[in-house]
Motif scaffolding. Structure first.
Motif: not given
Ligand SMILES: [Zn+2]
Length: 245
Positions: A86-97
Motif C-alpha cells: 500500500v505504502l509503496s503504491s503511494h510512492g514511499l520508499k518502504v524498508g522492512l526489518t
C-alpha cells in the motif's frame, strides 16, 4: 620564582583534575545508558527509507502463541507485507526489518539472540524517517482484547503520530486502550525517527484470535495502519511548510 607561581600550579592542577572528573562522569553516564555504544555506531548511518516497517519476531521466535499453535510472527508478517504494498503504491520508499520468516539477530554481533534481534531492528529503524513495529499481544487473562498503540513518552510528534494511527485503527478493531500509551521502556520507540509499537489484538483472546485468523481482517488492519501513517505524514508536511513561511 615568587610565591604566586606556587599557587598557580595547584590551581591549574585542580582544573585538570576537575576536567578529568567531569569527563569520567560524562563517559560513565553515556556508557550506563544501554544504547550508548550502539548510538556511536549509528552516528553516520544513512537515512534511506521514508518508513521502516517491523513485523515482530520471526524465525526461531514465534512471538505470542494462540490456541491451536497459531503464531504471532505469521500474522504480523502478513499485515506488514500488505502495508508495504500500500505504502509503496503511494510512492514511499518502504524498508522492512524482515520480509520472510526469520529474525534479524545477524545484524548485531554481541549479546543474546533476543538482544541482537532487537538491536538489529533498532539499527534499521534509524535508517528511516518514520517507523512502525507491528505485534499481536498475549496475556494470561483471556478476557483482555483489542488494540494498543505505544509511543515514546514525552515526545510531542510521536504522540500525534500515535493518536492519528489509533483513530484509524479504531475504525477496524476494538481498542484495548482508548488513548495511545506513552512508554519509555520499549526499545524501538527510542530510535531517532518517531516509531510506534502497535499491538493489533490479543492472541490469548478467542474473539481476537478468530479475527486475526481472517485474512480480510488482516487486510483491513493493514489498510487502517497505512491510512494512519499517510495522515500523519500529511500533517508533518503541513507543519514543516508552515515553519518555512
Ligand atoms: Zn510481539
Amino acid at each position: 620564582m615568587s610565591r604566586w607561581n606556587i599557587l598557580v600550579i595547584p590551581k591549574r592542577l585542580i582544573r585538570y583534575v576537575l576536567f578529568a572528573l567531569a569527563l569520567i562522569a560524562v563517559l560513565a553516564v553515556y556508557h550506563s545508558y544501554p544504547l550508548g555504544i550502539y548510538t556511536i555506531s549509528l552516528v553516520n548511518q544513512e537515512i534511506i527509507y521514508d518508513i521502516m516497517l517491523d513485523p515482530g519476531h520471526g524465525g526461531i521466535d514465534p512471538g505470542a502463541i494462540g490456541a491451536g499453535d497459531i503464531y504471532e510472527k505469521h500474522y504480523v508478517l502478513d499485515i506488514v507485507l500488505q502495508m508495504a504494498d500500500v505504502l509503496s503504491s503511494h510512492g514511499l520508499k518502504v524498508g522492512l526489518t524482515r520480509d520472510t520468516d526469520r529474525d534479524v539477530s545477524h545484524l548485531v554481533s554481541e549479546g543474546t539472540r533476543h538482544r541482537r534481534d532487537l538491536l538489529g531492528r533498532f539499527k534499521l529503524m534509524n535508517q528511516a524517517h518514520l517507523g512502525m513495529s507491528v505485534h499481536a499481544n498475549a496475556t494470561k487473562d483471556q478476557g483482555e482484547s483489542g488494540a494498543i498503540v505505544f509511543y515514546m513518552k514525552d515526545q510531542y510528534i510521536d504522540h500525534i503520530y500515535a493518536q492519528i494511527v489509533l483513530e484509524e485503527l479504531e475504525k477496524v478493531q476494538v481498542l484495548n486502550e482508548p488513548r495511545p500509551l506513552p512508554r519509555s521502556t520499549l526499545l524501538l520507540p527510542k530510535a531517532k525517527p518517531p516509531v510506534l509499537l502497535v499491538e493489533i489484538g490479543f492472541m490469548s483472546n478467542p474473539t481476537d484470535l478468530q479475527k486475526l485468523g481472517d485474512p480480510m481482517f488482516r487486510t483491513n488492519v493493514a489498510h487502517a495502519l497505512c491510512a494512519g501513517i499517510l495522515r500523519f505524514m500529511d500533517w508533518r508536511d503541513s507543519e514543516q511548510s508552515e515553519f518555512s513561511h
